[in-house]
Design a protein around this motif. Structure first.
Motif, PDB file in Angstrom:
ATOM      1  N   UNK A 466      78.101  38.667  20.048  1.00  0.00           N
ATOM      2  CA  UNK A 466      78.864  37.528  20.503  1.00  0.00           C
ATOM      3  C   UNK A 466      78.931  36.237  19.788  1.00  0.00           C
ATOM      4  N   UNK A 467      80.493  35.747  19.662  1.00  0.00           N
ATOM      5  CA  UNK A 467      79.850  34.336  19.104  1.00  0.00           C
ATOM      6  C   UNK A 467      80.581  33.684  19.732  1.00  0.00           C
ATOM      7  N   UNK A 468      79.880  32.082  20.400  1.00  0.00           N
ATOM      8  CA  UNK A 468      79.382  31.467  21.126  1.00  0.00           C
ATOM      9  C   UNK A 468      79.675  29.874  20.632  1.00  0.00           C
ATOM     10  N   UNK A 469      81.341  29.887  22.081  1.00  0.00           N
ATOM     11  CA  UNK A 469      81.856  28.249  21.078  1.00  0.00           C
ATOM     12  C   UNK A 469      81.808  27.279  22.843  1.00  0.00           C
ATOM     13  N   UNK A 470      82.096  26.010  22.412  1.00  0.00           N
ATOM     14  CA  UNK A 470      81.824  25.218  23.240  1.00  0.00           C
ATOM     15  C   UNK A 470      83.376  24.374  23.764  1.00  0.00           C
ATOM     16  N   UNK A 471      83.266  24.983  25.219  1.00  0.00           N
ATOM     17  CA  UNK A 471      84.653  24.565  24.704  1.00  0.00           C
ATOM     18  C   UNK A 471      84.904  23.712  26.594  1.00  0.00           C
ATOM     19  N   UNK A 472      83.903  22.731  26.666  1.00  0.00           N
ATOM     20  CA  UNK A 472      83.685  21.886  28.066  1.00  0.00           C
ATOM     21  C   UNK A 472      82.521  21.700  28.294  1.00  0.00           C
ATOM     22  N   UNK A 473      81.215  22.713  27.961  1.00  0.00           N
ATOM     23  CA  UNK A 473      80.104  22.136  28.990  1.00  0.00           C
ATOM     24  C   UNK A 473      79.986  21.388  27.547  1.00  0.00           C
ATOM     25  N   UNK A 474      78.133  20.554  28.260  1.00  0.00           N
ATOM     26  CA  UNK A 474      76.982  19.993  27.595  1.00  0.00           C
ATOM     27  C   UNK A 474      77.039  19.522  26.644  1.00  0.00           C
ATOM     28  N   UNK A 475      77.191  18.748  25.548  1.00  0.00           N
ATOM     29  CA  UNK A 475      76.848  18.540  23.981  1.00  0.00           C
ATOM     30  C   UNK A 475      75.769  19.749  23.935  1.00  0.00           C
ATOM     31  N   UNK A 476      75.954  20.607  22.865  1.00  0.00           N
ATOM     32  CA  UNK A 476      75.049  21.392  22.622  1.00  0.00           C
ATOM     33  C   UNK A 476      74.577  22.932  23.074  1.00  0.00           C
ATOM     34  N   UNK A 477      75.553  22.565  24.293  1.00  0.00           N
ATOM     35  CA  UNK A 477      75.529  23.828  24.824  1.00  0.00           C
ATOM     36  C   UNK A 477      75.673  25.207  23.977  1.00  0.00           C
ATOM     37  N   UNK A 478      76.523  25.368  22.994  1.00  0.00           N
ATOM     38  CA  UNK A 478      76.604  26.581  22.150  1.00  0.00           C
ATOM     39  C   UNK A 478      75.160  27.124  21.747  1.00  0.00           C
ATOM     40  N   UNK A 479      74.406  26.101  21.021  1.00  0.00           N
ATOM     41  CA  UNK A 479      73.569  26.148  19.983  1.00  0.00           C
ATOM     42  C   UNK A 479      72.448  26.590  21.623  1.00  0.00           C
ATOM     43  N   UNK A 480      72.111  26.141  22.212  1.00  0.00           N
ATOM     44  CA  UNK A 480      70.999  25.989  23.522  1.00  0.00           C
ATOM     45  C   UNK A 480      71.277  27.322  24.124  1.00  0.00           C
ATOM     46  N   UNK A 481      72.389  27.946  24.294  1.00  0.00           N
ATOM     47  CA  UNK A 481      73.026  29.107  24.933  1.00  0.00           C
ATOM     48  C   UNK A 481      72.487  30.251  23.142  1.00  0.00           C
ATOM     49  N   UNK A 482      72.679  30.350  22.905  1.00  0.00           N
ATOM     50  CA  UNK A 482      72.760  31.559  21.756  1.00  0.00           C
ATOM     51  C   UNK A 482      71.067  30.936  21.373  1.00  0.00           C
ATOM     52  N   UNK A 483      70.338  30.256  21.397  1.00  0.00           N
ATOM     53  CA  UNK A 483      68.439  30.214  21.445  1.00  0.00           C
ATOM     54  C   UNK A 483      68.067  31.689  22.561  1.00  0.00           C
ATOM     55  N   UNK A 484      68.949  31.048  23.671  1.00  0.00           N
ATOM     56  CA  UNK A 484      68.378  31.746  25.111  1.00  0.00           C
ATOM     57  C   UNK A 484      68.656  32.606  24.452  1.00  0.00           C
ATOM     58  N   UNK A 485      69.708  34.088  24.626  1.00  0.00           N
ATOM     59  CA  UNK A 485      70.282  34.853  24.199  1.00  0.00           C
ATOM     60  C   UNK A 485      69.385  35.638  23.454  1.00  0.00           C
TER      61      UNK A 485
END
Length: 584
Positions: A466-485
């Motif tokens: 999966x590719x994760x992009x931030x489209x409205x979440x808090x700043x840095x959400x995409x990288x934080x989600x990838x680290x969590x995944x």
């Protein structure tokens, strides 16, 4: 002034429109049903002839004034109709004589007509009513006549939402501690514009089958955002926000208006507000008087010297100052905190709604009493700032059954830094807010939805791409989600694709038909609702990733985006139709 909707003998044929008289002392139109309320006659008219005399005058062809007694409208007398003689005079005299007799004029020398039956009189008054609205917010029923339009106060908060919408409706009900007028000593801050003493966010579902009334503690520590407010000269002043202050300072402090409370509630709950209604202490007193009292229950003897409430254990009917004392008391019940007072308010509100629905509209007099009490205490936004708009708004919302209205309180914890305040219990509050955001009901016994489908087989973590992009979440959400995944779930094929080209209100996962197993795994991890899953029409290649766009509803990885279907454990909630609640 007789504001009870009861006429007097002899005035049954008076045009209702002529009974609304402008009172220069209040600046409002008021209903006057007695003949004296129509204003005194002119000296020349006091000796005006009856029908027989008028006919004789017409036969002689003289210029005797045969006009009816003037009716006072807006403080002016309707006396500009010219007199005429001859045959025209006879016709005018006939009309004048009939009108004077029907109105019970002293000049007619006729006995007053007997009173109409209660049923006929109710029909008579109902025929002159444009309509009414019933809004269950804060338990207050607002019956709006067009003639009462002048009672309604409004504030421009910079939002002009339509009165009726096809989607869910979120109404912010604000009870202030302001005190205006006589008999208000002992409550609130004298001369203050009022604070957000009682605040309820009322969510009405899209299908209008249920509603949630969410009480927000006034002593909750929260952030207040910047607030643009309209000034008397038409300009806009931005009042700076504050961090970590009491919720009730969102109104009144620093010149904040209801729009500031509106914005504070949106920031706190993530729920978009449509309209607000605000009332002061007078509303509780006047409405409880208008319905001849509201039944409440005390689980033990109550003697609160602060609110001056004294009740023995058991059921009581309270109204006026005693009703206000009941919703204000806290020291002699529960823990003595504002949270205990909220439970009293919810009990009172539920009982008031039941009383209004069962008997408030049973007679024209009660209808008018409630209308006067409600509209004089009411301040609203411009989107529902007229009788017709309020009528449309209320007619849209009144479909909700009483047993499908649930009162709940925002979950809080004691503030370790200040025992006089509370802080948000995020573990319970976040899923509760999501239930409101996603239009899930809190009412007991509600249907859980349609047919269950067979679960989709889930892919193992190492195959989830999966590719994760931030489209409205808090700043840095995409990288934080990838680290969590990668680190927590073992999804090594997840990547940060940066910011999305557009902002989304809700998180979205796009996947191909042959990626359904991967999507099922990711949706389970992320707590995605079915509405977030978007399947494409073509198969994906072996190395093509799914696309996860984090929307404004995303808070943090591991925090489910899908709202629960059951009220979170430990969240205080009661049904508005529950008659067995007692204050302890």
């Amino acid at each position: 002034m007789d504001a009870q909707g009861r006429g007097q003998a002899g005035d049954d044929n008076v045009d209702p429109a002529d009974q609304w008289v402008f009172d220069p002392n209040t600046g409002n139109y008021e209903l006057r049903l007695d003949p004296a309320g129509q204003g005194p006659a002119r000296p020349a008219d006091r000796k005006a002839p009856g029908r027989r005399a008028a006919r004789k005058a017409g036969a002689r062809g003289d210029d005797t004034d045969t006009r009816p007694l003037p009716v006072q409208r807006d403080g002016r007398k309707d006396d500009d109709e010219p007199a005429s003689g001859g045959r025209a005079a006879r016709r005018a005299a006939d009309r004048a004589g009939s009108a004077a007799a029907a109105a019970g004029s002293a000049a007619s020398r006729r006995k007053p007509k007997p009173k109409k039956s209660a049923k006929r009189k109710a029909l008579y008054w109902t025929s002159g009513v444009v309509g009414f609205v019933l809004v269950a917010g804060c338990g207050t029923a607002f019956v709006i006549y067009e003639q009462l339009d002048g009672n309604i106060k409004k504030v421009d908060v910079g939002e002009e939402n339509s009165a009726v919408t096809d989607g869910p409706v979120n109404l912010l009900v604000i009870g202030t501690d302001a005190r205006i007028g006589k008999g208000d000593s002992g409550y609130g801050d004298s001369g203050s514009v009022g604070h957000a003493d009682t605040t309820i966010l009322m969510h009405v579902s899209k299908d209008r089958t249920n509603a949630t009334a969410l009480s927000i503690p006034r002593d909750l520590i929260t952030d207040i955002p910047d607030c643009p407010t309209k000034q008397p000269d038409g300009s806009t002043k931005v009042i700076p926000g504050q961090q970590q202050v009491r919720f009730n300072t969102s109104l009144g402090q620093e010149g904040r208006d209801p729009g500031c409370t509106w914005r504070t509630v949106e920031k706190l709950t993530g729920v978009k507000v449509n309209h607000f209604m605000m009332a002061d202490f007078n509303a509780v007193k006047d409405l409880s008087n208008a319905v001849d009292g509201v039944e409440v229950c005390a689980g033990k003897d109550i003697d609160d010297p602060k609110s001056h409430l004294k009740l023995t254990a058991g059921r009581h009917v309270v109204k006026g100052e005693q009703a206000l004392a009941f919703v204000r008391t806290r020291h002699a019940v529960g823990t003595g905190s504002d949270l205990s007072r909220i439970q009293l308010q919810q009990q009172f509100v539920g009982s008031l709604i039941r009383k209004l629905k069962s008997s408030a509209f049973s007679s024209p007099g009660k209808l008018l009493d409630v209308a006067q009490a409600a509209t004089k205490a009411l301040t609203v936004d411009t989107g529902i700032g007229s009788a017709s708009k309020l009528m449309d708004f209320g007619n849209d919302l009144k479909q909700v059954d009483l047993n499908k209205i649930t009162f709940a309180t925002v979950p809080v914890l004691d503030n370790p830094r200040d025992k006089a305040t509370v802080i948000l219990d995020t573990g319970k509050a976040v899923p509760l807010f999501k239930m409101v955001q996603q239009d899930h009901t809190l009412s007991k016994g509600a249907s859980k939805g349609g047919k269950k489908t067979a679960p989709v087989k889930k892919a193992p973590a190492e195959l989830v791409r999966v590719d994760v992009t931030n489209g409205g979440g808090p700043f840095g959400s995409a990288q934080e989600t990838v680290d969590w995944l990668q680190n927590t779930k073992g999804a090594r094929l997840s990547t940060n694709a940066g910011n999305a080209p557009e902002k989304l209100a809700a998180t979205r996962l796009e996947y191909a038909p042959n990626q359904a197993d991967q999507a099922a795994t990711l949706a389970d991890w992320m707590g995605l609702p079915k509405s977030a899953l978007k399947q494409t029409g073509t198969e994906a290649g072996p190395r093509v990733p799914m696309k996860l766009v984090l929307g404004k509803d995303f808070t943090a990885p591991g925090s489910p985006i899908e709202a629960p279907t059951e009220t979170p454990d430990g969240v205080q909630h009661v049904n508005a139709d529950d008659k067995n609640i007692c204050a302890k």
